[in-house]
Design a protein around this motif. Structure first.
Motif, PDB file in Angstrom:
ATOM      1  N   LEU A   1       0.822  -1.202   0.000  1.00  0.00           N
ATOM      2  CA  LEU A   1       0.000   0.000   0.000  1.00  0.00           C
ATOM      3  C   LEU A   1       0.855   1.250   0.000  1.00  0.00           C
ATOM      4  O   LEU A   1       2.028   1.221   0.355  1.00  0.00           O
ATOM      5  N   ALA A   2       0.232   2.344  -0.444  1.00  0.00           N
ATOM      6  CA  ALA A   2       0.850   3.664  -0.434  1.00  0.00           C
ATOM      7  C   ALA A   2      -0.093   4.592   0.303  1.00  0.00           C
ATOM      8  O   ALA A   2      -1.314   4.472   0.189  1.00  0.00           O
ATOM      9  N   GLY A   3       0.486   5.492   1.077  1.00  0.00           N
ATOM     10  CA  GLY A   3      -0.370   6.343   1.884  1.00  0.00           C
ATOM     11  C   GLY A   3       0.159   7.746   2.058  1.00  0.00           C
ATOM     12  O   GLY A   3       1.266   8.085   1.652  1.00  0.00           O
ATOM     13  N   LEU A   4      -0.665   8.540   2.692  1.00  0.00           N
ATOM     14  CA  LEU A   4      -0.389   9.943   2.960  1.00  0.00           C
ATOM     15  C   LEU A   4      -0.714  10.226   4.420  1.00  0.00           C
ATOM     16  O   LEU A   4      -1.782   9.839   4.906  1.00  0.00           O
ATOM     17  N   LYS A   5       0.203  10.875   5.108  1.00  0.00           N
ATOM     18  CA  LYS A   5      -0.032  11.297   6.497  1.00  0.00           C
ATOM     19  C   LYS A   5      -0.762  12.630   6.432  1.00  0.00           C
ATOM     20  O   LYS A   5      -0.192  13.640   6.053  1.00  0.00           O
ATOM     21  N   VAL A   6      -2.050  12.619   6.784  1.00  0.00           N
ATOM     22  CA  VAL A   6      -2.894  13.797   6.569  1.00  0.00           C
ATOM     23  C   VAL A   6      -2.994  14.706   7.790  1.00  0.00           C
ATOM     24  O   VAL A   6      -3.221  15.903   7.641  1.00  0.00           O
ATOM     25  N   VAL A   7      -2.874  14.167   8.997  1.00  0.00           N
ATOM     26  CA  VAL A   7      -2.955  14.981  10.205  1.00  0.00           C
ATOM     27  C   VAL A   7      -1.766  14.630  11.096  1.00  0.00           C
ATOM     28  O   VAL A   7      -1.746  13.575  11.730  1.00  0.00           O
ATOM     29  N   PRO A   8      -0.751  15.510  11.138  1.00  0.00           N
ATOM     30  CA  PRO A   8       0.367  15.231  12.021  1.00  0.00           C
ATOM     31  C   PRO A   8      -0.024  15.505  13.474  1.00  0.00           C
ATOM     32  O   PRO A   8      -0.697  16.479  13.777  1.00  0.00           O
ATOM     33  N   LEU A   9       0.389  14.609  14.355  1.00  0.00           N
ATOM     34  CA  LEU A   9       0.123  14.764  15.781  1.00  0.00           C
ATOM     35  C   LEU A   9       1.421  15.019  16.551  1.00  0.00           C
ATOM     36  O   LEU A   9       1.548  14.648  17.708  1.00  0.00           O
ATOM     37  N   GLY A  10       2.393  15.598  15.876  1.00  0.00           N
ATOM     38  CA  GLY A  10       3.680  15.884  16.504  1.00  0.00           C
ATOM     39  C   GLY A  10       4.434  14.606  16.809  1.00  0.00           C
ATOM     40  O   GLY A  10       4.389  13.641  16.067  1.00  0.00           O
ATOM     41  N   LYS A  11       5.114  14.593  17.941  1.00  0.00           N
ATOM     42  CA  LYS A  11       5.882  13.402  18.333  1.00  0.00           C
ATOM     43  C   LYS A  11       4.971  12.248  18.725  1.00  0.00           C
ATOM     44  O   LYS A  11       5.398  11.110  18.805  1.00  0.00           O
ATOM     45  N   LEU A  12       3.696  12.532  18.962  1.00  0.00           N
ATOM     46  CA  LEU A  12       2.753  11.495  19.353  1.00  0.00           C
ATOM     47  C   LEU A  12       2.438  10.543  18.203  1.00  0.00           C
ATOM     48  O   LEU A  12       2.281   9.348  18.398  1.00  0.00           O
ATOM     49  N   GLY A  13       2.372  11.054  16.963  1.00  0.00           N
ATOM     50  CA  GLY A  13       2.059  10.203  15.821  1.00  0.00           C
ATOM     51  C   GLY A  13       1.419  10.977  14.690  1.00  0.00           C
ATOM     52  O   GLY A  13       1.732  12.140  14.466  1.00  0.00           O
ATOM     53  N   ASN A  14       0.452  10.337  13.984  1.00  0.00           N
ATOM     54  CA  ASN A  14      -0.232  10.969  12.858  1.00  0.00           C
ATOM     55  C   ASN A  14      -1.462  10.160  12.466  1.00  0.00           C
ATOM     56  O   ASN A  14      -1.640   9.027  12.890  1.00  0.00           O
ATOM     57  N   VAL A  15      -2.291  10.800  11.646  1.00  0.00           N
ATOM     58  CA  VAL A  15      -3.455  10.145  11.048  1.00  0.00           C
ATOM     59  C   VAL A  15      -3.137   9.961   9.569  1.00  0.00           C
ATOM     60  O   VAL A  15      -2.628  10.874   8.919  1.00  0.00           O
ATOM     61  N   ARG A  16      -3.447   8.764   9.042  1.00  0.00           N
ATOM     62  CA  ARG A  16      -3.063   8.412   7.681  1.00  0.00           C
ATOM     63  C   ARG A  16      -4.261   7.959   6.854  1.00  0.00           C
ATOM     64  O   ARG A  16      -5.236   7.468   7.406  1.00  0.00           O
ATOM     65  N   VAL A  17      -4.165   8.105   5.536  1.00  0.00           N
ATOM     66  CA  VAL A  17      -5.076   7.479   4.572  1.00  0.00           C
ATOM     67  C   VAL A  17      -4.206   6.685   3.600  1.00  0.00           C
ATOM     68  O   VAL A  17      -3.057   7.048   3.361  1.00  0.00           O
ATOM     69  N   PHE A  18      -4.753   5.594   3.069  1.00  0.00           N
ATOM     70  CA  PHE A  18      -3.941   4.760   2.191  1.00  0.00           C
ATOM     71  C   PHE A  18      -4.815   3.961   1.235  1.00  0.00           C
ATOM     72  O   PHE A  18      -6.019   3.820   1.430  1.00  0.00           O
ATOM     73  N   ALA A  19      -4.172   3.437   0.195  1.00  0.00           N
ATOM     74  CA  ALA A  19      -4.813   2.552  -0.787  1.00  0.00           C
ATOM     75  C   ALA A  19      -3.770   1.547  -1.243  1.00  0.00           C
ATOM     76  O   ALA A  19      -2.563   1.793  -1.106  1.00  0.00           O
ATOM     77  N   GLY A  20      -4.229   0.414  -1.766  1.00  0.00           N
ATOM     78  CA  GLY A  20      -3.258  -0.579  -2.210  1.00  0.00           C
ATOM     79  C   GLY A  20      -3.887  -1.827  -2.788  1.00  0.00           C
ATOM     80  O   GLY A  20      -5.052  -1.839  -3.195  1.00  0.00           O
ATOM     81  N   TYR A  21      -3.085  -2.886  -2.794  1.00  0.00           N
ATOM     82  CA  TYR A  21      -3.436  -4.174  -3.391  1.00  0.00           C
ATOM     83  C   TYR A  21      -3.187  -5.275  -2.362  1.00  0.00           C
ATOM     84  O   TYR A  21      -2.195  -5.238  -1.633  1.00  0.00           O
ATOM     85  N   ASN A  22      -4.089  -6.266  -2.313  1.00  0.00           N
ATOM     86  CA  ASN A  22      -3.952  -7.398  -1.408  1.00  0.00           C
ATOM     87  C   ASN A  22      -4.094  -8.686  -2.197  1.00  0.00           C
ATOM     88  O   ASN A  22      -4.952  -8.801  -3.069  1.00  0.00           O
ATOM     89  N   TRP A  23      -3.260  -9.663  -1.870  1.00  0.00           N
ATOM     90  CA  TRP A  23      -3.306 -10.984  -2.493  1.00  0.00           C
ATOM     91  C   TRP A  23      -3.333 -12.029  -1.390  1.00  0.00           C
ATOM     92  O   TRP A  23      -2.543 -11.974  -0.453  1.00  0.00           O
TER      93      TRP A  23
END
Length: 187
Positions: free
Chosen positions: A96-118
């Motif tokens: 999968l490939a994703g984008l970190k859309v909401v940075p939470l500083g050193k605590l972390g982040n919120v991400r969205v992603f899309a990809g392929y599963n087999w």
């Protein structure tokens, strides 16, 4: 003096490397729903998975690869004729490939992603009250989802839309999976 400078440079580069590449184990819970117009009744089932992931971070973008072992269950039936319960277990691989859309500083982040599963089902258990129904052992899906990184933990929700016809007998049978996963980043 050289050793002190080399030690400082190694610490700085190790910290930068830890931000670039992350990996760790993950567990998942999935709800598998059959999609078909050829059966009068369908019901979802639940399953679990275990595996690992590796993530490469590039600023706000990231790529992630996962490999694991997963178990899925679901039922389909034809009124008055038969009911079939499927239990599928095997290898699960995701890119999968994703984008970190909401940075939470050193605590972390919120991400969205899309990809392929087999999925490659190595163990297929079919319980039916009529004849054995063969099933396609490879299943491909596209996926999309959201995730949250908090400290070293990763929480993801993803929806997998299967596009492989699992019933080679001529009827159409695909899967839709809601997947919840929890991972731990060693780095």
């Amino acid at each position: 003096m050289k050793r002190i400078i080399i030690s400082i440079l190694l610490c700085i580069s190790a910290n930068g490397f830890a931000q670039l590449i992350q990996f760790g184990p993950q567990v998942s819970y999935n709800i598998t729903s059959p999609i078909s117009d050829d059966f009068s009744s369908k019901s979802a089932g639940t399953g679990m998975g275990i595996g690992g992931f590796a993530r490469v971070n590039l600023l706000s973008f990231y790529g992630q690869a996962e490999i694991g072992y997963v178990k899925s269950k679901f039922n389909v039936s034809q009124t008055g004729i038969s009911e079939t319960e499927y239990e599928l277990t095997g290898t699960d691989a995701t890119i999968l490939a994703g984008l970190k859309v909401v940075p939470l500083g050193k605590l972390g982040n919120v991400r969205v992603f899309a990809g392929y599963n087999w999925k490659s089902y190595s163990n297929v258990k079919v319980n039916t009250n009529i004849n054995y129904i063969d099933i396609e052992r490879n299943n491909s899906s596209i996926l999309g989802g959201v995730g949250v990184d908090i400290w070293k933990l990763t929480f993801d929700y993803r929806y997998l839309a299967g596009f492989t016809d699992l019933d080679p007998s001529g009827r159409k049978l695909r899967t839709a999976v809601s997947n919840f996963s929890l991972g731990y980043k060693f780095l």
